[in-house]
Enzyme design. Structure first.
Site, short mmCIF file in Angstrom:
data_model
loop_
_atom_site.label_atom_id
_atom_site.label_comp_id
_atom_site.label_asym_id
_atom_site.label_seq_id
_atom_site.Cartn_x
_atom_site.Cartn_y
_atom_site.Cartn_z
N PRO A 1 41.79 -21.90 56.72
CA PRO A 1 43.19 -21.96 57.13
C PRO A 1 43.92 -23.13 56.50
O PRO A 1 43.36 -24.21 56.33
CB PRO A 1 43.10 -22.16 58.65
CG PRO A 1 41.85 -22.96 58.82
CD PRO A 1 40.90 -22.45 57.75
N GLY A 2 45.18 -22.93 56.17
CA GLY A 2 46.01 -24.01 55.65
C GLY A 2 47.27 -24.11 56.48
O GLY A 2 47.41 -24.94 57.38
N CYS B 1 70.69 -30.00 39.98
CA CYS B 1 71.58 -29.21 39.13
C CYS B 1 71.07 -27.78 38.95
O CYS B 1 70.75 -27.37 37.84
CB CYS B 1 71.74 -29.90 37.79
SG CYS B 1 72.11 -31.64 37.98
C1 LIG Z 1 46.02 -20.68 49.79
C2 LIG Z 1 44.65 -20.29 50.18
C3 LIG Z 1 44.21 -20.47 51.50
C4 LIG Z 1 45.10 -20.97 52.60
O1 LIG Z 1 46.11 -20.07 52.90
P1 LIG Z 1 47.07 -20.32 54.16
O2 LIG Z 1 47.98 -19.17 54.15
O3 LIG Z 1 47.77 -21.61 53.95
O4 LIG Z 1 46.19 -20.35 55.36
C5 LIG Z 1 42.90 -20.16 51.78
N1 LIG Z 1 42.06 -19.69 50.83
C6 LIG Z 1 42.46 -19.49 49.56
C7 LIG Z 1 41.50 -18.98 48.56
C8 LIG Z 1 43.77 -19.78 49.19
O5 LIG Z 1 44.17 -19.57 47.94
#
Ligand SMILES: *Cc1c(COP(=O)(O)O)cnc(C)c1O
Length: 422
Positions: A275-276, A344
């Protein structure tokens, strides 16, 4: 409950710290993160999967700040990296190497070497040529690279096309129908060790269905591989869970966790998650000052000191971010404005025809939900110095990254000798 709330006097706080105070000390534009929210989001997500043995590898690209990486590492988290630079950051922040997975379609031989030397948990391999190169690089170093095949399950994640990654025409992963053949290629390669399967179908997902459908395909392939004598150590379902920017109703991590762990029940594989956005997105705001209220015949523009180089999501994905005044003045009423930055480009627009509480030049605003893909996507376009980043914890705050300087803008630049008259 993101720990950005107004106090009784109408002042917007980050936890217990007035945003006014941060702006006065550190200037604007500045990213501000609430540690209480970061901690809570990580814990809630982690606990959602407690029914199965699992590892949360936070997706570093969402927010690469060392203080955040180190916070998540201290809570038992690992890292999902996509470059040598992110490996460097993760190691520097103290993320244990056996909790690092390496994703991405374009790993270079040099990045592979660095990750092998570090001893990471898994390379999420996205193509056959990558597999062949990794085998060579590992053999040259006399080691075996742990490989999870990133498969593309061909499901529609129903998100913005730029962040959908699981359709068969996308550049990510190998077609799931090729999974068996490539897994056997891994097993036959002396420099590789097959450890898992991986998928990640997209970002800002607001429905569970596509993720569960992808997991079904991955588990079916895992079973097929076990039947062929190749049991796996882990299954990685990527990240992608969405957040509320404005009115979206993504599933709670508990719903995802329950559905996924139910499917994993009785299975031997470790579950890996990446998760991110869901961890950091609503834990951060971009604090900015109104430079001008510019009136034209047709419109009113709120010109901020933050711009698309600081937060590109509105320009890149037409993303919506709520904008709040840092000081409430309900007696002034509202106005409808285009909220723009100084760059710009007409695309340098945070919001079009947005009705906001009436603001005056010199006042502060908070652009919400800016913790993910905010600073990490920032550039220095128009030679704007990248913003400062601040972490708040209770009544304390600290600049975890200083505002860039004019000197750092030109660091590494040099004139060729023929211009220097040498
Ligand atoms: C970007 C990415 C994530 C995280 O995605 P989120 O939508 O921010 O949770 C996880 N795994 C891979 C391989 C990614 O490219």
């Amino acid at each position: 409950m993101f720990h950005f709330d107004y106090d009784a006097t109408g002042q917007l706080l980050a936890e217990e710290v007035p945003l006014q105070k941060i702006a006065a000390e550190l200037g604007t534009p500045t990213y501000v993160y609430a540690e209480a929210t970061l901690t809570r989001h990580f814990r809630v997500y982690d606990q959602a999967f407690s029914a199965h043995s699992h590892l949360v590898c936070y997706a570093v690209k969402a927010n690469t700040s060392g203080a955040l990486l180190s916070l998540f590492a201290s809570m038992g988290g690992g890292a999902d990296i996509v470059s040598g630079g992110e490996l460097f950051r993760a190691l520097r922040a103290g993320v244990p190497t056996d909790r690092i997975v390496f994703s991405g379609v374009g790993k270079t031989a040099e990045e592979m070497q660095e990750a092998l030397d570090a001893g990471i948990l898994s390379f999420n391999v996205e193509s056959e040529p990558e597999l062949l190169l990794l085998d060579q690089v590992a053999r040259a170093r006399g080691v075996q690279a742990p490989v999870a095949l990133r498969v593309n399950p061909n499901v529609d994640a129903k998100t913005h096309p730029y962040i959908a990654t699981g359709l068969k025409e996308s550049k990510f992963g190998v077609p799931i129908t090729e999974g068996r053949r490539l897994a056997e290629l891994v097993v036959r390669s002396p420099g590789l060790r097959l450890t898992g399967l991986d998928c990640h179908i997209g970002s800002q997902l607001t429905k569970l269905g596509p993720t569960l459908e992808a997991l079904d395909s991955v588990l079916a392939l895992a079973d097929e591989l076990r039947g062929a004598g190749h049991p796996l150590e882990h299954v990685d379902i990527g990240g992608g869970l969405g957040i509320t920017y404005s009115g979206e109703t993504p599933p709670h991590p508990d719903e995802l966790g329950q559905a996924v762990t139910a499917k994993m029940k009785g299975r031997p594989e470790l579950l890996i998650l990446e998760p991110g956005r869901v961890i950091v997105g609503n834990a951060g705001i971009l604090l900015s000052r109104v430079l001008y209220v510019k009136e034209t015949k047709d419109r009113t523009f709120l010109v901020l000191d933050a711009a698309m180089n600081d937060l590109i999501r509105p320009s890149l994905y037409q993303a919506h971010h709520e904008i709040w005044p840092v000081e409430r003045h309900p007696e002034r009423g509202n106005f409808t404005v285009d909220v723009v930055g100084p760059i710009c480009e007409s695309g340098d627009t945070f919001a079009k025809a947005r009705t906001l509480p009436r603001l005056l030049a010199g006042e502060l605003v908070a652009i919400l939900s800016a913790g993910a893909y905010g600073f990490s996507m920032a550039s220095t376009y128009n030679s704007r110095r990248r913003a400062a980043e601040v972490l708040v914890s209770g009544d304390r705050f600290c600049a975890i990254r200083a505002r860039e300087t004019y000197e750092s803008l030109v660091a590494g630049e040099t004139l060729p000798p023929w211009q220097r008259g040498a």
